[in-house]
Motif scaffolding. Structure first.
Motif, PDB file in Angstrom:
ATOM      1  N   UNK A   1       0.830  -1.206   0.000  1.00 11.01           N
ATOM      2  CA  UNK A   1       0.000   0.000   0.000  1.00 11.01           C
ATOM      3  C   UNK A   1       0.866   1.258   0.000  1.00 11.01           C
ATOM      4  N   UNK A   2       1.908   1.272   0.817  1.00  8.49           N
ATOM      5  CA  UNK A   2       2.803   2.429   0.869  1.00  8.49           C
ATOM      6  C   UNK A   2       3.502   2.610  -0.471  1.00  8.49           C
ATOM      7  N   UNK A   3       4.031   1.520  -1.020  1.00  7.50           N
ATOM      8  CA  UNK A   3       4.751   1.594  -2.292  1.00  7.50           C
ATOM      9  C   UNK A   3       3.838   2.096  -3.413  1.00  7.50           C
ATOM     10  N   UNK A   4       2.664   1.516  -3.521  1.00  7.39           N
ATOM     11  CA  UNK A   4       1.737   1.913  -4.592  1.00  7.39           C
ATOM     12  C   UNK A   4       1.319   3.366  -4.453  1.00  7.39           C
ATOM     13  N   UNK A   5       1.079   3.806  -3.232  1.00  5.72           N
ATOM     14  CA  UNK A   5       0.664   5.184  -2.988  1.00  5.72           C
ATOM     15  C   UNK A   5       1.774   6.165  -3.377  1.00  5.72           C
ATOM     16  N   UNK A   6       2.996   5.859  -2.970  1.00  4.10           N
ATOM     17  CA  UNK A   6       4.134   6.731  -3.284  1.00  4.10           C
ATOM     18  C   UNK A   6       4.386   6.789  -4.792  1.00  4.10           C
ATOM     19  N   UNK A   7       4.392   5.636  -5.443  1.00  9.29           N
ATOM     20  CA  UNK A   7       4.667   5.614  -6.885  1.00  9.29           C
ATOM     21  C   UNK A   7       3.535   6.253  -7.682  1.00  9.29           C
ATOM     22  N   UNK A   8       2.306   6.074  -7.236  1.00  7.87           N
ATOM     23  CA  UNK A   8       1.169   6.692  -7.931  1.00  7.87           C
ATOM     24  C   UNK A   8       1.248   8.212  -7.836  1.00  7.87           C
ATOM     25  N   UNK A   9       1.657   8.716  -6.680  1.00  5.88           N
ATOM     26  CA  UNK A   9       1.766  10.167  -6.507  1.00  5.88           C
ATOM     27  C   UNK A   9       2.823  10.738  -7.455  1.00  5.88           C
ATOM     28  N   UNK A  10       3.948  10.056  -7.582  1.00  7.29           N
ATOM     29  CA  UNK A  10       5.010  10.518  -8.483  1.00  7.29           C
ATOM     30  C   UNK A  10       4.537  10.452  -9.932  1.00  7.29           C
ATOM     31  N   UNK A  11       3.888   9.355 -10.289  1.00  4.90           N
ATOM     32  CA  UNK A  11       3.425   9.197 -11.672  1.00  4.90           C
ATOM     33  C   UNK A  11       2.363  10.237 -12.021  1.00  4.90           C
TER      34      UNK A  11
END
Length: 108
Positions: free
Chosen positions: A83-93
């Motif tokens: 969840x943390x990884x997906x949230x962080x990467x989605x924000x950058x993308x």
């Protein structure tokens, strides 16, 4: 038009670099999960690399119970890290996407 295309390509390259930097940073983000009674603690990075398992001595007496604790606690810490990884990467993308009206509806 050609300038817009070059600008978009530059923005995409910049976003890709930010994604890679975020992935590296997530290697240092630690996620902990404890069993419901605190007898087992599992730690992993936000990139889902297991870094530590702490087992109370009382769990060493019952192999089946220990296995159950490990499965449940590891699955929960994996879910948190994901969840943390997906949230962080989605924000950058999302930050690096071109401003196209309605595109944000597809990103959620």
């Amino acid at each position: 038009m050609f300038g817009d295309m070059m600008g978009m390509m530059g923005k995409l390259k910049e976003t890709q670099q930010k994604v890679e930097e975020t992935k590296k940073r997530l290697d240092s983000v630690l996620v902990d999960e404890n069993s419901h009674d605190g007898l087992l603690k599992v730690t992993m990075t936000a990139n889902r690399k297991l870094t530590d398992i702490s087992i109370d001595d009382s769990l060493l007496e019952d192999k089946e119970q220990l296995e159950d604790y490990l499965v449940l606690t590891i699955n929960r810490v994996i879910a948190k890290a994901t969840q943390i990884q997906e949230s962080e990467l989605a924000a950058v993308a999302k930050e690096g996407m071109p401003n196209i009206p309605g595109l944000d509806l597809f990103m959620e």
